[in-house]
Design a protein around this motif. Structure first.
Motif, short mmCIF file in Angstrom:
data_model
loop_
_atom_site.label_atom_id
_atom_site.label_comp_id
_atom_site.label_asym_id
_atom_site.label_seq_id
_atom_site.Cartn_x
_atom_site.Cartn_y
_atom_site.Cartn_z
N GLU A 76 0.79 -1.34 0.05
CA GLU A 76 -0.07 -0.26 0.08
C GLU A 76 0.78 1.23 -0.17
OE1 GLU A 76 -3.05 -0.09 -0.79
OE2 GLU A 76 -2.91 -2.53 -0.51
N ASP A 87 -3.50 3.12 -6.42
CA ASP A 87 -4.12 3.73 -5.66
C ASP A 87 -3.81 2.87 -4.28
OD1 ASP A 87 -5.51 5.76 -7.04
OD2 ASP A 87 -6.98 4.42 -7.57
N SER A 89 -4.72 1.97 -0.52
CA SER A 89 -6.10 1.75 -0.09
C SER A 89 -6.23 1.03 1.56
CB SER A 89 -7.07 1.14 -0.94
OG SER A 89 -8.27 0.40 -0.16
N ASP A 92 -7.90 -2.18 1.08
CA ASP A 92 -7.00 -3.38 0.68
C ASP A 92 -6.28 -3.99 1.78
OD1 ASP A 92 -8.00 -2.97 -1.99
OD2 ASP A 92 -6.47 -1.80 -2.65
#
Length: 119
Positions: A76, A87, A89, A92
């Motif tokens: 991330e 992106d 997140s 996630d």
């Protein structure tokens, strides 16, 4: 190192590298295995957790879980780099952690079952 280790450890490292590369290449070029990126995260981290639990039977599953969660966080953070056009997140990362828990639990149960068979 027994035969299982010789198979599972390289398989784990290959899966880890594949997951990282798939996560940082431009989204248009990333391999798609599911319709949702959350499902893809869960598949990847379930697989990594299961392989880790089985390949490193001498490592406590909670340690493997922390390391895999760190790997999910690394993905991330890397995705937050603007030039990658990905992106980052928190959702996630949460999907990663949920899949890690399930994968490690399943791996732990399999480890216990294999230990009974060997005994």
């Amino acid at each position: 190192m027994d035969a299982i280790d010789r198979i599972l450890k390289p398989l784990f490292w290959a899966a880890l590298i594949f997951a990282y590369v798939a996560a940082i290449v431009p989204a248009a070029d990333a391999p798609r295995i599911a319709s949702s990126d959350k499902v893809e995260h869960m598949i990847a981290f379930f697989t990594l957790a299961l392989l880790a639990a089985l390949a490193w039977r001498g490592v406590a599953v909670w340690r493997a879980g922390l390391m895999l969660a760190g790997f999910g966080a690394l993905i991330e953070v890397t995705q937050a780099i603007p030039i990658l056009r990905r992106d980052a997140s928190a959702a996630d990362f949460l999907a990663d952690c949920g899949a890690i828990l399930v994968g490690l639990a399943f791996g732990w149960l399999l480890r216990k079952g294999f230990a009974r068979l060997r005994a």
